[in-house]
Design a protein around this motif. Structure first.
Motif, PDB file in Angstrom:
ATOM      1  N   GLU A  80       0.673  -1.208   0.144  1.00 38.87           N
ATOM      2  CA  GLU A  80       0.117  -0.173   0.120  1.00 38.87           C
ATOM      3  C   GLU A  80       0.816   1.331   0.111  1.00 38.87           C
ATOM      4  OE1 GLU A  80      -3.251   1.567  -0.735  1.00 38.87           O
ATOM      5  OE2 GLU A  80      -3.122  -0.505  -0.870  1.00 38.87           O
ATOM      6  N   TRP A  81       2.109   1.400   0.760  1.00 40.29           N
ATOM      7  CA  TRP A  81       2.577   2.503   0.864  1.00 40.29           C
ATOM      8  C   TRP A  81       3.429   2.880  -0.386  1.00 40.29           C
ATOM      9  CZ3 TRP A  81       7.688   2.307  -0.121  1.00 40.29           C
ATOM     10  CH2 TRP A  81       8.450   1.071   0.159  1.00 40.29           C
ATOM     11  N   VAL A  82       3.783   1.837  -1.251  1.00 40.93           N
ATOM     12  CA  VAL A  82       4.453   2.089  -2.535  1.00 40.93           C
ATOM     13  C   VAL A  82       3.479   2.678  -3.230  1.00 40.93           C
ATOM     14  CG1 VAL A  82       5.572   1.128  -4.442  1.00 40.93           C
ATOM     15  CG2 VAL A  82       5.984   0.361  -2.251  1.00 40.93           C
ATOM     16  N   LYS A  83       2.037   2.430  -3.300  1.00 42.09           N
ATOM     17  CA  LYS A  83       1.130   2.987  -4.165  1.00 42.09           C
ATOM     18  C   LYS A  83       0.761   4.402  -3.810  1.00 42.09           C
ATOM     19  CE  LYS A  83      -1.357  -1.143  -4.807  1.00 42.09           C
ATOM     20  NZ  LYS A  83      -2.704  -1.900  -4.111  1.00 42.09           N
ATOM     21  N   GLN A  84       0.837   4.712  -2.420  1.00 43.56           N
ATOM     22  CA  GLN A  84       0.894   6.159  -1.939  1.00 43.56           C
ATOM     23  C   GLN A  84       1.748   6.964  -2.477  1.00 43.56           C
ATOM     24  OE1 GLN A  84       0.328   5.988   2.127  1.00 43.56           O
ATOM     25  NE2 GLN A  84      -1.620   4.813   2.395  1.00 43.56           N
ATOM     26  N   VAL A  85       3.081   6.342  -2.343  1.00 46.93           N
ATOM     27  CA  VAL A  85       4.194   7.298  -2.505  1.00 46.93           C
ATOM     28  C   VAL A  85       4.319   7.580  -4.096  1.00 46.93           C
ATOM     29  CG1 VAL A  85       7.000   7.274  -3.019  1.00 46.93           C
ATOM     30  CG2 VAL A  85       5.913   6.579  -0.921  1.00 46.93           C
ATOM     31  N   LEU A 102       9.387  11.888   0.906  1.00 46.05           N
ATOM     32  CA  LEU A 102       8.926  10.448   0.389  1.00 46.05           C
ATOM     33  C   LEU A 102       8.913   9.439   1.635  1.00 46.05           C
ATOM     34  CD1 LEU A 102      10.790   9.829  -3.069  1.00 46.05           C
ATOM     35  CD2 LEU A 102       8.579  10.924  -2.401  1.00 46.05           C
ATOM     36  N   ALA A 103       9.901   9.570   2.468  1.00 42.32           N
ATOM     37  CA  ALA A 103      10.081   8.656   3.711  1.00 42.32           C
ATOM     38  C   ALA A 103       8.787   9.010   4.546  1.00 42.32           C
ATOM     39  CB  ALA A 103      11.369   8.899   4.623  1.00 42.32           C
ATOM     40  N   ALA A 106       5.665   7.744   3.021  1.00 44.37           N
ATOM     41  CA  ALA A 106       5.567   6.201   3.179  1.00 44.37           C
ATOM     42  C   ALA A 106       5.272   5.557   4.500  1.00 44.37           C
ATOM     43  CB  ALA A 106       6.887   5.880   2.484  1.00 44.37           C
ATOM     44  N   ILE A 113      12.350   2.322   0.866  1.00 45.26           N
ATOM     45  CA  ILE A 113      11.799   2.672  -0.431  1.00 45.26           C
ATOM     46  C   ILE A 113      12.889   2.619  -1.759  1.00 45.26           C
ATOM     47  CG2 ILE A 113      10.988   5.168  -1.296  1.00 45.26           C
ATOM     48  CD1 ILE A 113      10.480   5.846   1.347  1.00 45.26           C
ATOM     49  N   HIS A 116      12.578  -0.746  -2.808  1.00 38.16           N
ATOM     50  CA  HIS A 116      11.410  -1.233  -3.654  1.00 38.16           C
ATOM     51  C   HIS A 116      11.586  -0.736  -5.000  1.00 38.16           C
ATOM     52  CE1 HIS A 116       8.518  -3.596  -1.164  1.00 38.16           C
ATOM     53  NE2 HIS A 116       9.277  -3.139  -0.212  1.00 38.16           N
ATOM     54  N   PRO A 125      14.013   6.244  -6.128  1.00 42.69           N
ATOM     55  CA  PRO A 125      12.911   7.345  -6.145  1.00 42.69           C
ATOM     56  C   PRO A 125      13.108   8.425  -6.850  1.00 42.69           C
ATOM     57  CG  PRO A 125      13.606   6.691  -4.026  1.00 42.69           C
ATOM     58  CD  PRO A 125      14.234   5.802  -4.757  1.00 42.69           C
TER      59      PRO A 125
END
Ligand SMILES: [Zn+2]
Length: 180
Positions: A80-85, A102-103, A106, A113, A116, A125
């Motif tokens: 989920e957090w990757v989608k949010q970022v 970003l941190a 996330a 991060i 991923h 990123p």
């Protein structure tokens, strides 16, 4: 989750255990396809199976994604957090983002991060952010904005810095991109 051993991977594959999706990939060398452990396609003969830690390794071994489990479609298995970022980065595609921001978005540390992004998108990123900014600048130029303003709009403070980054990304300087 226990450490991955061949026995655990075989069991996960045979029981279609979706909690292992993304943790490893099942390469079926008789069909040339790689699958998620949860794939409901017929369980292959073990002698034709090889396990891969990452999707990239499965691809490097010459395998293709599976239509049934969509093993080539990362977004379906992104945390989920990757989608949010990524959503945040898309909304702020003209901003020069920092790893600290970003941190915060996330809620995980920047090392996680980076890892991923590297394994799933093949870049850091900040490189992803740069690509988005340059793509947006290119669209602005194509819609008629001058290069200086386009670079400035997308977080470049100097025209030389913008020109260098743009040329590196597209293989031609922004001045050679014409309005459509
Ligand atoms: Zn599959």
């Amino acid at each position: 989750m226990k450490a991955l051993t061949p026995e655990i991977m075989v069991t996960a594959m045979q029981t279609c255990d979706s909690s292992y999706d993304g943790k490893f990939y099942v390469g079926v060398h008789s069909t040339g396809i790689y699958c998620l452990p949860s794939c409901k396609a017929r369980t292959p003969l073990l002698k034709n199976v090889r396990f891969y830690a990452t999707r990239e390794e499965a691809i490097a071994a010459g395998l293709r994604g599976c239509r049934r489990c969509r093993s080539n479609r990362y977004p379906d298995i992104l945390p989920e957090w990757v989608k949010q970022v990524i959503a945040f980065m898309r909304e702020n595609r003209t901003e020069r983002l920092t790893e600290r921001i970003l941190a915060e978005i996330a809620g995980v540390d920047i090392t996680t991060i980076r890892r991923h992004f590297k394994t799933r998108l093949g870049m850091t990123p900040l490189a992803f952010n740069r690509k988005q900014r340059l793509a947006h600048a290119r669209r602005l130029i194509e819609s008629g904005l001058d290069c200086l303003s386009a670079g400035f709009e997308c977080g470049y403070e100097s025209s030389s810095g913008f020109r260098a980054a743009f040329t590196k990304e597209y293989g031609l300087p922004p001045g050679r991109v014409y309005a459509r």
